[in-house]
Design a protein around this motif. Sequence first.
Motif, PDB file in Angstrom:
ATOM      1  N   PHE A 204       0.850  -0.964   0.047  1.00  0.00           N
ATOM      2  CA  PHE A 204      -0.073   0.206   0.050  1.00  0.00           C
ATOM      3  C   PHE A 204       0.823   1.227  -0.140  1.00  0.00           C
ATOM      4  CE2 PHE A 204       0.780  -1.313   4.254  1.00  0.00           C
ATOM      5  CZ  PHE A 204       0.965  -0.131   5.043  1.00  0.00           C
ATOM      6  N   HIS A 205       0.250   2.347  -0.338  1.00  0.00           N
ATOM      7  CA  HIS A 205       0.940   3.741  -0.239  1.00  0.00           C
ATOM      8  C   HIS A 205       0.171   4.401   0.970  1.00  0.00           C
ATOM      9  CE1 HIS A 205       1.300   7.953  -1.416  1.00  0.00           C
ATOM     10  NE2 HIS A 205       2.662   7.600  -1.833  1.00  0.00           N
ATOM     11  N   GLN A 206       1.364   5.250   1.453  1.00  0.00           N
ATOM     12  CA  GLN A 206       0.836   5.892   2.641  1.00  0.00           C
ATOM     13  C   GLN A 206       1.141   7.382   2.594  1.00  0.00           C
ATOM     14  OE1 GLN A 206      -0.954   4.269   5.090  1.00  0.00           O
ATOM     15  NE2 GLN A 206      -1.340   6.462   6.160  1.00  0.00           N
ATOM     16  N   SER A 207       0.311   8.170   2.174  1.00  0.00           N
ATOM     17  CA  SER A 207       0.363   9.654   2.149  1.00  0.00           C
ATOM     18  C   SER A 207       1.195  10.219   3.409  1.00  0.00           C
ATOM     19  CB  SER A 207      -0.809  10.341   1.889  1.00  0.00           C
ATOM     20  OG  SER A 207      -1.694  10.290   3.101  1.00  0.00           O
ATOM     21  N   ARG A 208       1.495  11.337   3.199  1.00  0.00           N
ATOM     22  CA  ARG A 208       2.375  12.162   4.244  1.00  0.00           C
ATOM     23  C   ARG A 208       1.626  12.538   5.502  1.00  0.00           C
ATOM     24  NH1 ARG A 208       1.886  17.623   4.065  1.00  0.00           N
ATOM     25  NH2 ARG A 208       0.429  18.420   2.164  1.00  0.00           N
ATOM     26  N   ARG A 209       2.233  12.229   6.711  1.00  0.00           N
ATOM     27  CA  ARG A 209       1.664  12.619   7.983  1.00  0.00           C
ATOM     28  C   ARG A 209       0.126  12.025   8.096  1.00  0.00           C
ATOM     29  NH1 ARG A 209       4.323  16.264  10.772  1.00  0.00           N
ATOM     30  NH2 ARG A 209       2.655  16.742  12.078  1.00  0.00           N
ATOM     31  N   SER A 210       0.275  10.773   7.747  1.00  0.00           N
ATOM     32  CA  SER A 210      -0.889   9.966   8.032  1.00  0.00           C
ATOM     33  C   SER A 210      -0.713   8.692   8.649  1.00  0.00           C
ATOM     34  CB  SER A 210      -1.723   9.847   6.909  1.00  0.00           C
ATOM     35  OG  SER A 210      -0.855   9.024   5.923  1.00  0.00           O
ATOM     36  N   GLN A 211      -1.771   7.776   8.982  1.00  0.00           N
ATOM     37  CA  GLN A 211      -1.576   6.768   9.827  1.00  0.00           C
ATOM     38  C   GLN A 211      -2.731   5.699   9.313  1.00  0.00           C
ATOM     39  OE1 GLN A 211      -1.214   6.691  13.971  1.00  0.00           O
ATOM     40  NE2 GLN A 211      -2.901   5.371  14.222  1.00  0.00           N
ATOM     41  N   ARG A 212      -2.616   4.297   9.240  1.00  0.00           N
ATOM     42  CA  ARG A 212      -3.704   3.543   8.950  1.00  0.00           C
ATOM     43  C   ARG A 212      -3.476   2.371   9.986  1.00  0.00           C
ATOM     44  NH1 ARG A 212      -3.338   1.038   3.269  1.00  0.00           N
ATOM     45  NH2 ARG A 212      -3.277   2.996   2.649  1.00  0.00           N
ATOM     46  N   LEU A 213      -4.610   1.328   9.893  1.00  0.00           N
ATOM     47  CA  LEU A 213      -4.616   0.030  10.572  1.00  0.00           C
ATOM     48  C   LEU A 213      -4.529  -0.982   9.695  1.00  0.00           C
ATOM     49  CD1 LEU A 213      -4.904  -1.566  13.364  1.00  0.00           C
ATOM     50  CD2 LEU A 213      -7.499  -1.304  12.934  1.00  0.00           C
ATOM     51  N   VAL A 214      -3.644  -1.716   9.798  1.00  0.00           N
ATOM     52  CA  VAL A 214      -3.317  -2.742   8.828  1.00  0.00           C
ATOM     53  C   VAL A 214      -3.568  -4.176   9.450  1.00  0.00           C
ATOM     54  CG1 VAL A 214      -1.580  -4.073   7.261  1.00  0.00           C
ATOM     55  CG2 VAL A 214      -1.344  -1.384   7.960  1.00  0.00           C
ATOM     56  N   SER A 215      -4.349  -5.008   8.638  1.00  0.00           N
ATOM     57  CA  SER A 215      -4.726  -6.486   9.087  1.00  0.00           C
ATOM     58  C   SER A 215      -4.285  -7.319   8.354  1.00  0.00           C
ATOM     59  CB  SER A 215      -6.295  -6.578   9.298  1.00  0.00           C
ATOM     60  OG  SER A 215      -6.906  -5.556  10.202  1.00  0.00           O
ATOM     61  N   VAL A 216      -3.376  -8.380   8.730  1.00  0.00           N
ATOM     62  CA  VAL A 216      -2.981  -9.442   7.730  1.00  0.00           C
ATOM     63  C   VAL A 216      -3.254 -10.692   8.225  1.00  0.00           C
ATOM     64  CG1 VAL A 216      -0.813 -10.334   6.989  1.00  0.00           C
ATOM     65  CG2 VAL A 216      -0.920  -7.981   7.360  1.00  0.00           C
ATOM     66  N   ALA A 217      -3.818 -11.486   7.386  1.00  0.00           N
ATOM     67  CA  ALA A 217      -4.231 -13.052   7.771  1.00  0.00           C
ATOM     68  C   ALA A 217      -2.960 -13.774   7.677  1.00  0.00           C
ATOM     69  CB  ALA A 217      -5.540 -13.586   6.825  1.00  0.00           C
ATOM     70  N   VAL A 218      -2.937 -14.569   8.760  1.00  0.00           N
ATOM     71  CA  VAL A 218      -1.779 -15.425   9.089  1.00  0.00           C
ATOM     72  C   VAL A 218      -2.313 -16.810   9.255  1.00  0.00           C
ATOM     73  CG1 VAL A 218       0.465 -15.956  10.128  1.00  0.00           C
ATOM     74  CG2 VAL A 218      -0.389 -13.621  10.037  1.00  0.00           C
ATOM     75  N   THR A 219      -1.940 -17.674   8.324  1.00  0.00           N
ATOM     76  CA  THR A 219      -2.773 -18.984   8.097  1.00  0.00           C
ATOM     77  C   THR A 219      -1.839 -20.093   7.717  1.00  0.00           C
ATOM     78  OG1 THR A 219      -3.370 -18.740   5.738  1.00  0.00           O
ATOM     79  CG2 THR A 219      -5.024 -17.947   7.442  1.00  0.00           C
ATOM     80  N   GLY A 220      -2.303 -21.358   8.226  1.00  0.00           N
ATOM     81  CA  GLY A 220      -1.460 -22.745   7.424  1.00  0.00           C
ATOM     82  C   GLY A 220      -2.568 -23.688   7.532  1.00  0.00           C
ATOM     83  N   ASN A 221      -2.361 -24.514   6.526  1.00  0.00           N
ATOM     84  CA  ASN A 221      -3.368 -25.473   6.272  1.00  0.00           C
ATOM     85  C   ASN A 221      -2.589 -27.030   6.216  1.00  0.00           C
ATOM     86  OD1 ASN A 221      -5.882 -26.897   5.588  1.00  0.00           O
ATOM     87  ND2 ASN A 221      -5.506 -26.510   3.346  1.00  0.00           N
ATOM     88  N   LYS A 222      -2.834 -27.730   7.180  1.00  0.00           N
ATOM     89  CA  LYS A 222      -2.200 -29.049   7.470  1.00  0.00           C
ATOM     90  C   LYS A 222      -0.740 -29.140   7.322  1.00  0.00           C
ATOM     91  CE  LYS A 222      -6.523 -31.415   6.019  1.00  0.00           C
ATOM     92  NZ  LYS A 222      -7.122 -32.256   4.823  1.00  0.00           N
ATOM     93  N   ILE A 223      -0.176 -28.277   8.253  1.00  0.00           N
ATOM     94  CA  ILE A 223       1.470 -28.290   8.163  1.00  0.00           C
ATOM     95  C   ILE A 223       2.009 -29.268   9.073  1.00  0.00           C
ATOM     96  CG2 ILE A 223       3.438 -26.847   8.567  1.00  0.00           C
ATOM     97  CD1 ILE A 223       1.430 -25.742   6.712  1.00  0.00           C
ATOM     98  N   PRO A 224       2.737 -30.248   8.583  1.00  0.00           N
ATOM     99  CA  PRO A 224       3.279 -31.346   9.164  1.00  0.00           C
ATOM    100  C   PRO A 224       4.175 -30.884  10.438  1.00  0.00           C
ATOM    101  CG  PRO A 224       3.788 -31.554   6.826  1.00  0.00           C
ATOM    102  CD  PRO A 224       3.312 -30.440   7.090  1.00  0.00           C
TER     103      PRO A 224
END
Length: 294
Positions: A204-224
């Motif tokens: 993403f691009h963040q403009s000057r003097r600004s703030q944002r909340l970032v959400s990231v999905a961290v997943t794993g499916n059938k990891i040995p």
Amino acid sequence: MHTKTDSEVTSLAASSPPRSPPRRPLYYVQSPSRDSHDGEKTVTTASFHSTPLASPHHSSSSAAPHHHHRSKDLNKPWKQIDVIDESFLEAEDRTHNNALPRRCYFLAFVLGFLFLFTIFSLILWGASRPMKPKIFIKSIKFDEVRVQAGADASGVATDMITLNSTLKFTYSNTGTFFGVHVSATPLDLSYSEIVIASGDMKEFHQSRRSQRLVSVAVTGNKIPLYGSGESLSSTTGVPAVPVQLKLNFVLRSRAYVLGKLVKPKYYKRIQCSITLNPQKINALISLKNSCTYD
């Protein structure tokens, strides 16, 4: 001698034609020549009433060539020649003086432009150095944790884990003159040196003097787990005791101050220690004091 009578004198006077008045001498003035050193003027006077008896023959012959030479000098356009010579010299000097300065001006313009551009770039680069972005990891939420028996791709039997979680953090751009492009390496969630879940953050691009909340999905499916998931396994498929996990990723920020010529970069390596508590599934786990930022 025969004496004339008054009547004869009167008749002679009447019969003789009247005398014409004497002719005045003519003059001409010669302009100064280029060879004159003192700027003196030479004036030659010629009288048309001189007779051969009054003027000797040698004087006339010597004066005639001199008069002819002066007449040629009068017809000579000496002023015009001087003007042509001066204009030719001025044109030659102008050509000589303008040929070299044009190259000098062009070289000076290029060097001056490069110098000013470098100074301007250094000023912007120096101004952007202290304005590093601020990152704060807020929380993680485990939506699903399940451990079950299974087999890997080669057919080896082992416990396998499926995990779905969401990580949230805030990103603040403190720059007052430019925005930044933000990207990150994969967010790896590991257990006992085994990566059991991973997430990819969208750039993403963040403009000057600004703030944002970032959400990231961290997943794993059938990891040995290959025998290292003894504390995770249970009869219900949910860990019975709290388990320590680690989160690692690098957040990259890049600003384009002058296109691609001046682009300061900021790297932040983030490591978080997370406790997976079976009692807090589907609940937010605060990571306020659990992360380090390098």
